[in-house]
Design a protein around this motif. Structure first.
Motif, short mmCIF file in Angstrom:
data_model
loop_
_atom_site.label_atom_id
_atom_site.label_comp_id
_atom_site.label_asym_id
_atom_site.label_seq_id
_atom_site.Cartn_x
_atom_site.Cartn_y
_atom_site.Cartn_z
N PRO A 97 -0.14 74.46 10.26
CA PRO A 97 0.20 74.22 11.66
C PRO A 97 1.54 73.50 11.78
O PRO A 97 1.96 72.82 10.84
CB PRO A 97 -0.96 73.35 12.17
CG PRO A 97 -1.54 72.73 10.94
CD PRO A 97 -1.33 73.71 9.83
N CYS A 98 2.19 73.63 12.91
CA CYS A 98 3.50 73.03 13.08
C CYS A 98 3.56 72.27 14.40
O CYS A 98 2.95 72.67 15.38
CB CYS A 98 4.61 74.09 13.02
SG CYS A 98 4.32 75.52 14.07
N SER A 99 4.31 71.18 14.38
CA SER A 99 4.52 70.36 15.57
C SER A 99 5.98 69.98 15.65
O SER A 99 6.63 69.75 14.62
CB SER A 99 3.64 69.09 15.53
OG SER A 99 2.27 69.43 15.48
N HIS A 100 6.49 69.93 16.86
CA HIS A 100 7.92 69.64 17.03
C HIS A 100 8.14 69.17 18.46
O HIS A 100 7.48 69.63 19.40
CB HIS A 100 8.74 70.89 16.75
CG HIS A 100 10.22 70.64 16.72
ND1 HIS A 100 10.83 69.87 15.77
CD2 HIS A 100 11.22 71.07 17.54
CE1 HIS A 100 12.13 69.83 15.99
NE2 HIS A 100 12.39 70.55 17.08
N GLN A 101 9.06 68.26 18.62
CA GLN A 101 9.44 67.79 19.96
C GLN A 101 10.90 68.14 20.21
O GLN A 101 11.76 67.89 19.36
CB GLN A 101 9.23 66.27 20.08
CG GLN A 101 9.43 65.74 21.49
CD GLN A 101 9.15 64.26 21.62
OE1 GLN A 101 10.02 63.43 21.35
NE2 GLN A 101 7.92 63.93 22.01
N TYR A 102 11.18 68.73 21.33
CA TYR A 102 12.55 69.14 21.64
C TYR A 102 12.75 69.09 23.15
O TYR A 102 11.79 68.93 23.92
CB TYR A 102 12.82 70.56 21.11
CG TYR A 102 12.00 71.64 21.75
CD1 TYR A 102 12.47 72.37 22.83
CD2 TYR A 102 10.72 71.94 21.26
CE1 TYR A 102 11.71 73.37 23.41
CE2 TYR A 102 9.95 72.93 21.84
CZ TYR A 102 10.45 73.65 22.91
OH TYR A 102 9.70 74.64 23.49
N LYS A 103 13.98 69.23 23.55
CA LYS A 103 14.27 69.20 24.98
C LYS A 103 14.77 70.56 25.44
O LYS A 103 15.28 71.36 24.65
CB LYS A 103 15.31 68.12 25.29
CG LYS A 103 16.69 68.33 24.70
CD LYS A 103 17.61 67.19 25.09
CE LYS A 103 19.02 67.38 24.49
NZ LYS A 103 19.93 66.29 24.89
N ILE A 104 14.58 70.82 26.72
CA ILE A 104 15.03 72.06 27.34
C ILE A 104 15.83 71.73 28.58
O ILE A 104 15.76 70.60 29.11
CB ILE A 104 13.83 72.97 27.71
CG1 ILE A 104 12.97 72.27 28.76
CG2 ILE A 104 13.02 73.34 26.50
CD1 ILE A 104 11.94 73.17 29.42
N THR A 105 16.57 72.70 29.04
CA THR A 105 17.28 72.59 30.32
C THR A 105 16.63 73.58 31.27
O THR A 105 16.70 74.79 31.06
CB THR A 105 18.77 72.90 30.16
OG1 THR A 105 19.33 71.99 29.20
CG2 THR A 105 19.50 72.75 31.48
#
Length: 857
Positions: A418-426
Motif C-alpha cells: 500500500p502507498c500513502s502520500h501527501q501533496y497539494k493541488i491547485t
C-alpha cells in the motif's frame, strides 16, 4: 430344425439380456473384473442351454448347436474367466448326459474361446466391451481356419476315416451354422451393450439433473386441469417444507392445492391467483413470476416459478408443468449488496475526500474507472468532466511533487505494498489544497492492475499543523529570550558585584591609603578579577566550549586538598567524610573545572540538607561493559573510568523532577538564590571531558551524584579479573534471598546469580524479604539494597534478622555513596558493601567471600 433355430435364438437373446443386466447394474458399475466373471458365467449357462437343443449331423456321431457364438464371445468379453467357464461347460454337459463327444467337438469347444481371447487383444477402434467389425471379421476368419483341423482329422487320422465328400459336407454345415450363430450372437450382444450404455447415460443424466435441482434449490410440479392435488417432486416438497408428509407411500408427492395456497404470503396471493386464472383460461401458455411463501417452520422464502401449459385441442390447457426455484439466498445477497452499496455511498458522501479507482494495466494509458461525485468540492471539477478528461487530475497536481508521486506509485505497484502520500493541488478556482492519498493495488485474474484509493482533504490539518509549528517557534524564541534574560541577569549580578569590589578598591587606592592597606586593597581587586575569570570559564563550560587545560591527575590528591576548602564552605553542622580508593587510576582532566564541579555539588548538598547532615565523597575504579548491573546510567563508551561520588543525607529529589535537574536555569531554590546553571555547567564539563554525570536519589533518604572520568590512556592496562571456575560454581546448591526494589536491576541480579548456581528468591522490599525469610529460614545468605521503600531498609532488615539468626551472612548494595546512611546501624566488619553499578565478577566475588564465613562457622 425350425424348433432348433427358434430355441437357439431365444437362448441367445437371453444371453443379451444377461449381458445388458450386467452392464446396467449399479452394484457392478466400475467393477470390470467382476463384470467379466459374471459374463463368463452367464455365457457358460447359455452354452449349456444351447447344447440341450442340438441336432445330429449326417452319419457321424456329431451334433450341431449354436454354442459357437457364446463360446467365442465368452473369450472376447470375459477373457481368461470365459475360457475357464464356457468351454468346460460345453464338454461337461455332453459328458453328464452320456453323449459321447468326438475329439473334433472337444477341440472346437476349447479352441473357440481362445480365439475370442485373441480377438480381444487385436487393435480395436472401440474400447471394451464393444465388439468392432474389424475384430469380428478377424475372429470369423480364425474360426474358419479352426475348422481345418477337424477336416483333416476326420479324413486322415480318425479311427473311422470318412470320405472326402462326407467330411466336406459336415465341415461346410458346421462352418456355415457356426459363423451364422457367431454373427447373430454378435448382433445381440452389441445391441445389448449399446442399449446398456444408453440406459446408463440416461440414468446418469437423470441423477445429474436430480442433483442439480437439489443443489440449486429447484423443484418440479405437474397439475392436470381440475386436479386438486398436483404432483410435487422431492425438490418441491423440500422447498416448501412438506417433505414430512403423512400421506401413504403411493400418494407421496400429491399435495392438496389448498395446503400449498395457505403457504403463499398473503400480500402476494392475489397476484399468484390472478396469474393461475389466466393460465387455465388459455390466455398465457408460458410464464414466470416471483412470490413469497411462509413455510410451516416459519421461514420466509422467495420463490420464482416458471411454467408451460399443454393443450390437446389448442385452446384450453389440460395440464400445466413447471419448476419452482428458491431464490431466498440470492435475494438476501442482493439485499446485503444494496445495503453495502448504500453504506459505502453514505461513507463516501460523509468522507472529507473522495474514493477513486484506476486501471493501470497500460502504463502509458491509465483509465479512470470511478471517482466519487464529491470531487467537485475539492478540485472544482465534476466527476463527469474527470471521466471525459482524466488528465485533469495530473494537471492540477503540484508540479514539484508529481515526479515523486508517480515514482511512489510505480514502486508500490512492483511490490504490491500500500502507498500513502501527501501533496497539494491547485483547484479550478486557483485555491491551494492539501490531499492525503492512501491507495492499494489489486491484481485481477483477467490480468488487469487496479489502483483503489481514498484521497482525504487535509487542508485544515496542514494549516493547523503549520499554525502549531509557528506557535512552537514563537514559544521557543520567547523561552530562549527568557533564558537569555535570566542568564544575563544572573551574570550581570555576579559581574556587578565583582566590578564593585574592583572599583571600590581602586577608588580607595586613588585616595592614598596607608601603604600597609594598599596591598590588601590590591589583593582584593585581583581576587575579584580572578573570580570574574572563573565566572567566564563556567559560562563556557555551560556551553561546552570552555578552553580546558587537562593535566594528568590523581583525583584522590585533589580531594584531599579540596577537603580543607570544602570544609570552610560548609557550616559545622555538616560533617564531611571521605572514602578514597587506594590505587585509583590517573585521569586527564582540567583541575580548575574539576574543583568548580566539586564546589557546585557541595553547595547544592549543603542547601539540600538545610545546613545539617552528612556529606560523603568516595572514589572508585569502575569498568563499563556489558556486565554492569545498573540500568539507569547514561550510555558510555565501554572502558575504564574513575568514579567520584558526592552524597548527602538531604530529603532527596522527587521522581517527577529528576529528569529536569540538568536543564539550564532549572532550579527549586527561591528567586535570587542560585541561577540554575550549576548542574548544567557540571554536565557540560563532564561531557567535554569524555565522561558523564549520574544521579541516584530516594525521597527521604538522600542523593548521590556520580562523576565518571575516563581513565588516562597512557597508564598500564590492568589485567582483567577473569571469573574463575570456582567462583562461577561456588553458588551451586546455596539458597540466596534477594531484596531489591528496582525491577530491572532485580531481574538482572537474578539472572547472574542463577547462572552462577544460586537458588534465588527475589523480593521487592525489606518488609517482603523479612516475611519470606521468617516463613522459610533456610536461606544461606542475604543480598539486599540499603535504601528501599517500606519500613525496613537494608540495614534495619539485617538487624531484625540477626536478632534471631545472628550468623546470617549479608551483602549490602547501594547507589548512594554516603556512609552516614549505614554507619551506626549495626553493620559488622565482615559485612560486604557493594557500590552500584556492580560488575558481575565483583558481585560473584562478594558472594564467595560472604559464603566463606559460612564455611568458617
Amino acid at each position: 430344425m425350425f424348433a432348433f433355430f427358434l430355441q437357439s435364438l431365444i437362448s441367445l437373446s437371453l444371453a443379451g439380456v444377461l449381458v445388458f443386466a450386467t452392464f446396467t447394474s449399479d452394484f457392478l458399475r466400475g467393477k470390470e473384473q467382476t463384470q467379466k466373471v459374471l459374463i463368463g458365467v452367464f455365457l457358460g449357462v447359455i452354452v449349456i442351454s444351447l447344447s440341450m437343443t442340438s441336432v445330429p449331423v449326417g452319419p457321424l456321431p456329431m451334433v450341431m448347436s449354436a454354442i459357437s457364438g457364446p463360446l467365442l464371445f465368452a473369450g472376447y468379453l470375459a477373457g481368461p474367466a470365459g475360457i475357464l467357464i464356457a468351454g468346460p461347460c460345453a464338454v461337461l454337459y455332453r459328458v453328464a448326459i452320456g453323449d459321447p463327444m468326438p475329439a473334433a467337438g472337444i477341440y472346437m469347444a476349447c479352441a473357440t474361446p481362445f480365439l475370442g481371447l485373441a480377438g480381444s487383444y487385436l487393435r480395436a477402434a472401440k474400447p471394451w466391451p464393444h465388439i468392432p467389425r474389424r475384430s469380428l471379421v478377424m475372429m470369423l476368419v480364425g474360426y474358419v481356419l479352426l475348422l481345418t483341423v477337424p477336416f483333416f482329422y476326420m479324413t486322415l487320422f480318425s479311427p473311422q476315416p470318412q470320405s472326402l465328400p462326407v467330411t466336406s459336407k459336415v465341415i461346410v454345415i458346421f462352418g456355415l451354422t457356426g459363423t451364422g450363430f457367431i454373427l447373430i450372437t454378435w448382433r445381440i450382444l452389441e445391441f445389448a451393450i449399446r442399449l446398456a450404455e444408453k440406459v446408463n447415460g440416461a440414468n446418469e443424466l437423470s441423477e445429474n439433473l436430480d442433483l442439480a435441482m437439489r443443489v440449486s434449490g429447484m423443484g418440479r410440479f405437474r397439475r392436470n386441469r381440475g386436479d386438486q392435488r398436483p404432483f410435487f417432486d422431492a425438490g418441491m416438497l423440500a422447498m416448501y417444507g412438506l417433505e414430512k408428509s403423512t400421506l401413504p407411500a403411493q400418494e407421496q408427492g400429491l399435495v392438496p392445492i389448498s395446503d400449498w395456497e395457505s403457504l403463499v404470503f398473503p400480500k402476494d396471493f392475489p397476484k399468484v391467483k390472478a396469474e393461475a386464472d389466466r393460465v387455465w383460461r388459455g390466455e398465457q401458455l408460458v410464464g414466470r413470476g416471483e412470490f413469497r411463501v411462509r413455510r410451516p417452520d416459519g421461514a420466509l422464502r422467495n420463490i420464482r416459478a416458471v411454467w408451460i401449459s399443454d393443450s390437446k385441442n389448442g385452446s384450453i390447457p389440460t395440464r400445466v408443468t413447471g419448476m419452482h426455484m428458491d431464490l431466498t439466498d440470492t435475494r438476501e445477497a442482493e439485499k446485503q449488496h444494496r445495503s453495502s452499496l448504500g453504506r459505502l455511498a453514505m461513507v463516501a458522501e460523509e468522507l472529507p475526500g473522495i474514493v477513486m479507482e484506476l486501471d493501470l494495466t497500460e502504463d502509458k494509458n491509465p483509465s479512470l474507472l470511478y471517482i466519487s461525485p464529491k470531487c467537485k468540492e475539492i478540485w472544482g471539477v465534476t466527476d463527469q468532466e474527470f471521466y471525459e478528461n482524466p488528465g485533469l487530475i495530473a494537471k492540477m497536481h503540484d508540479p514539484d511533487d508529481i515526479k515523486e508521486f508517480t515514482g511512489l506509485i510505480e514502486r508500490c505497484r512492483k511490490t504490491g505494498a500500500p502507498c500513502s502520500h501527501q501533496y497539494k493541488i491547485t483547484a479550478r478556482d486557483g485555491s491551494t489544497r492539501w490531499l492525503d492519498f492512501h491507495g492499494s493495488f489489486s491484481f485481477e485474474e483477467d490480468g488487469r492492475t487496479l489502483l483503489r484509493a481514498v484521497q482525504l482533504d487535509a487542508t485544515k490539518q496542514v494549516e493547523a499543523q503549520r499554525q502549531i509549528q509557528q506557535e512552537r517557534e514563537i514559544a521557543r524564541r520567547a523561552q530562549k529570550f527568557e533564558s537569555i534574560g535570566q542568564l544575563t541577569g544572573g551574570v550581570a549580578h555576579d559581574f556587578n558585584n565583582l566590578l564593585a569590589v574592583i572599583l571600590g578598591n581602586l577608588e580607595l587606592l586613588r585616595d592614598g591609603e596607608e601603604p600597609e592597606n594598599q596591598i590588601k586593597l590590591i589583593d582584593a581587586a585581583i581576587a575579584a578579577s580572578l573570580r570574574g575569570a572563573d565566572l567566564t570559564r563556567n559560562m563556557l563550560a555551560f556551553a561546552r566550549k570552555a578552553p580546558l587545560t587537562p593535566v594528568k591527575l590523581d583525583i584522590n590528591d585533589v580531594l584531599r586538598e579540596a577537603k580543607n576548602w570544602i570544609g570552610r564552605t560548609l557550616p559545622e553542622s555538616v560533617r564531611v567524610e571521605t572514602s578514597l580508593l587506594a590505587g585509583l587510576w590517573a585521569v586527564d582532566v582540567d583541575r580548575a573545572s574539576l574543583e568548580s564541579a566539586l564546589l557546585n555539588l557541595t553547595l547544592n548538598a549543603r542547601d539540600a540538607m538545610g545546613g545539617r547532615g552528612h556529606l560523603t565523597i568516595e572514589t572508585a575504579n569502575v569498568r563499563i561493559d556489558e556486565d554492569y548491573i545498573d540500568l539507569r546510567q547514561e550510555e558510555l563508551t565501554p572502558g575504564r573510568y574513575v568514579m567520584v561520588a558526592v552524597s548527602d543525607t538531604g530529603p532527596g529529589i522527587a521522581k517527577e523532577i529528576l529528569p529536569s535537574i540538568f536543564e539550564p536555569f532549572f532550579t527549586t531554590k527561591p528567586p535570587g538564590v542560585g541561577s540554575g546553571l550549576g548542574l548544567s555547567m557540571t554536565l557540560g564539563f563532564m561531557r567535554q571531558s569524555g565522561g558523564t554525570v549520574q544521579v541516584y536519589s530516594e525521597v527521604g533518604e538522600g542523593t548521590t551524584f556520580k562523576l565518571y572520568f575516563p581513565a588516562a590512556k597512557d597508564q598500564p592496562e590492568p589485567a582483567m579479573r577473569p571469573q574463575s571456575a570456582e567462583t562461577a560454581s561456588e553458588g551451586a546448591g546455596r539458597r540466596l534471598l534477594l531484596a531489591e526494589d528496582e525491577d530491572d536491576v532485580r531481574n538482572t541480579l537474578v539472572t547472574i546469580l542463577e547462572r552462577a548456581g544460586y537458588q534465588v528468591t527475589a523480593t521487592a522490599s525489606g518488609d517482603e524479604a523479612y516475611d519470606t525469610f521468617v516463613a522459610n529460614p533456610s536461606f544461606d545468605l542475604l543480598l539486599t539494597d540499603i535504601v528501599m521503600p517500606g519500613e525496613l531498609q537494608g540495614t534495619s532488615l539485617a538487624k531484625k534478622l540477626r536478632q534471631k539468626w545472628p550468623e546470617l551472612p549479608i551483602v549490602f548494595m547501594s547507589g548512594y555513596a554516603s556512609e552516614a546512611t549505614v554507619h551506626g546501624n549495626g553493620l559488622r566488619p565482615e559485612d560486604i558493601r557493594l557500590m552500584k553499578p556492580v560488575q558481575r565478577s565483583d558481585l560473584l566475588a562478594a558472594m564467595v567471600k560472604a559464603s566463606s564465613h559460612i564455611k568458617e562457622s
